[in-house]
Scaffold this active site. Structure first.
Site, mmCIF file in Angstrom:
data_model
loop_
_atom_site.group_PDB
_atom_site.id
_atom_site.type_symbol
_atom_site.label_atom_id
_atom_site.label_comp_id
_atom_site.label_asym_id
_atom_site.label_seq_id
_atom_site.Cartn_x
_atom_site.Cartn_y
_atom_site.Cartn_z
ATOM 1 N N SER A 39 0.802 -1.231 0.000
ATOM 2 C CA SER A 39 0.000 0.000 0.000
ATOM 3 C C SER A 39 0.831 1.275 0.000
ATOM 4 O O SER A 39 0.323 2.346 -0.329
ATOM 5 C CB SER A 39 -0.937 0.020 1.214
ATOM 6 O OG SER A 39 -0.203 -0.156 2.413
ATOM 7 N N ASP A 326 -4.269 7.395 7.923
ATOM 8 C CA ASP A 326 -5.254 6.465 8.482
ATOM 9 C C ASP A 326 -4.561 5.508 9.442
ATOM 10 O O ASP A 326 -3.458 5.790 9.905
ATOM 11 C CB ASP A 326 -6.012 5.725 7.360
ATOM 12 C CG ASP A 326 -5.135 4.737 6.585
ATOM 13 O OD1 ASP A 326 -3.938 4.592 6.930
ATOM 14 O OD2 ASP A 326 -5.638 4.108 5.630
ATOM 15 N N HIS A 329 -1.347 4.125 7.304
ATOM 16 C CA HIS A 329 -0.598 4.803 6.247
ATOM 17 C C HIS A 329 -0.311 6.273 6.522
ATOM 18 O O HIS A 329 -1.130 6.974 7.107
ATOM 19 C CB HIS A 329 -1.376 4.678 4.932
ATOM 20 C CG HIS A 329 -1.777 3.279 4.621
ATOM 21 N ND1 HIS A 329 -3.056 2.799 4.838
ATOM 22 C CD2 HIS A 329 -1.047 2.245 4.142
ATOM 23 C CE1 HIS A 329 -3.112 1.520 4.494
ATOM 24 N NE2 HIS A 329 -1.905 1.157 4.069
#
Length: 361
Positions: A39, A326, A329
């Site tokens: 990610s 978040d 991340h």
């Protein structure tokens, strides 16, 4: 702290404020970037994979730059995006999107500026988040290999391109999940990860990669999502997880160091992301952060108990002041600072030389 140390820190901060355009002008153009990982790099592959449940294709993801969700797990651009902009390339599109466009005829050929293969939630180990339908690094490499074998990417472009590789955070985080059934010791688990790292490097080299940048893990034990783990502290980082990440990073750097010897014609750099991030945590005000512990967007303790955008989430007023976007991340601004450190930083940030130097080799 000595005045010379303070001066150096001030100089580094000023360097971070230099515009990407100015940074890019000092580097010759690379034709393309090929990106593999999780990610930290994913530009939307999971979004175009309808069998995948690890998603960020809903508001407020993407709100600060793209002004809509793109499948990136942050509020704007990722490190791969910033590096691409520094070089002067258009942003690479996700492989899954390009594949759909090729199949339905809206795109004739794969673009010449590179491809992003990264999949959020994936790792070096095949079982990592397998139930979520993520694309492991092994499958990402198979996707790339197929394009090379079918001559859908020019081999001359591949040898001149930049290859970005980053993965492993999900592997290590999952080791500490309460329902994890692994019987491996932490050392053996790291061994298994590094075995896959070696296989990955070997494969991309055989497919033509010669300029390779491999990034370390950050302090995984500091992500707000540690609040989900029953044995993790929330008033400080999860030490056991960070110890494991640092052990992996040390051995990863050893692997990177021998690439030029092991693989003739290849050059490689090690991005010390752990150290860069730790500096933000240690001196937050110096880098413009007011919060380096909580998620800007999420819910519950540390903002780590609920994914951003899910029912009942809360969002901060100024994401630029938060290190975390978040529960897992960084914010776009954090990625921007990291990217500049990797692009033109000294050997404390990336070694044996930075990405700007790698682009000229």
């Amino acid at each position: 702290m000595s005045s010379s140390s303070s001066s150096m820190d001030l100089l580094f901060t000023l360097l971070l404020l230099v515009s990407p355009v100015a940074l890019a002008k000092s580097s010759p153009s690379l034709p393309a970037i090929f990106t593999f990982g999780d990610s930290i790099f994913d530009a939307g592959n999971n979004h175009f994979n309808k069998n995948c449940t690890a998603q960020a294709d809903f508001p407020p993801y993407g709100s600060s730059f793209f002004h809509q969700p793109t499948g990136r797990f942050t509020n704007g651009r990722t490190i791969a995006d910033f590096i691409s902009q520094f070089i002067g390339l258009p942003l690479q599109k996700p492989f899954m999107e390009l594949q759909i466009q090729i199949l339905n005829g809206t795109l004739k050929r794969f673009p010449s500026n590179g491809i992003n293969f990264a999949s959020a939630g994936s790792g070096f180990l095949l079982d990592t988040n397998k139930v979520m339908g993520v694309t492991p690094i092994q499958t990402q490499l198979q996707q790339f290999q197929k394009l090379v074998e079918q001559n859908q990417i020019e081999k001359s472009i591949i040898q001149e391109s930049l290859f970005l590789l980053e993965s492993g955070s999900n592997d290590i985080f999952n080791y500490f999940l309460p329902f994890q059934t692994t019987i491996l010791s932490p050392d053996d688990y790291v061994d298994a990860m590094l075995t896959q790292v070696n296989k990955t490097i070997d494969q991309i080299y055989k497919l033509g990669a010669r300029r390779i940048a491999i990034f370390s893990l950050g302090p995984v034990g500091c992500v707000p999502a540690r609040a989900l783990l029953p044995n993790a502290p929330t008033n400080k980082c999860f030490g056991k997880m960070n110890v494991m990440a640092k052990k992996y990073n040390r051995r990863l750097e050893n692997i990177v160091n021998i690439i030029p010897t092991k693989y003739p014609g290849a050059i490689a750099v090690f991005g010390a992301v752990y150290g860069i991030t730790h500096r933000f945590q240690t001196y937050p005000a110096r880098y413009g952060f007011s919060d380096v512990s909580n998620a800007c967007c999420g819910g519950g303790t540390l903002g780590g108990l609920k994914q951003c955008g899910r029912e009942g989430y809360k969002i901060c007023n100024n994401p630029n002041e938060f290190m975390f976007w978040d529960f897992y991340h960084p914010t776009e601004r954090t990625y921007h600072l990291m990217s500049k450190a990797l692009w033109n930083g000294n050997k404390n940030k990336i070694r044996p030389f930075n990405l700007m130097a790698l682009a000229t080799k």
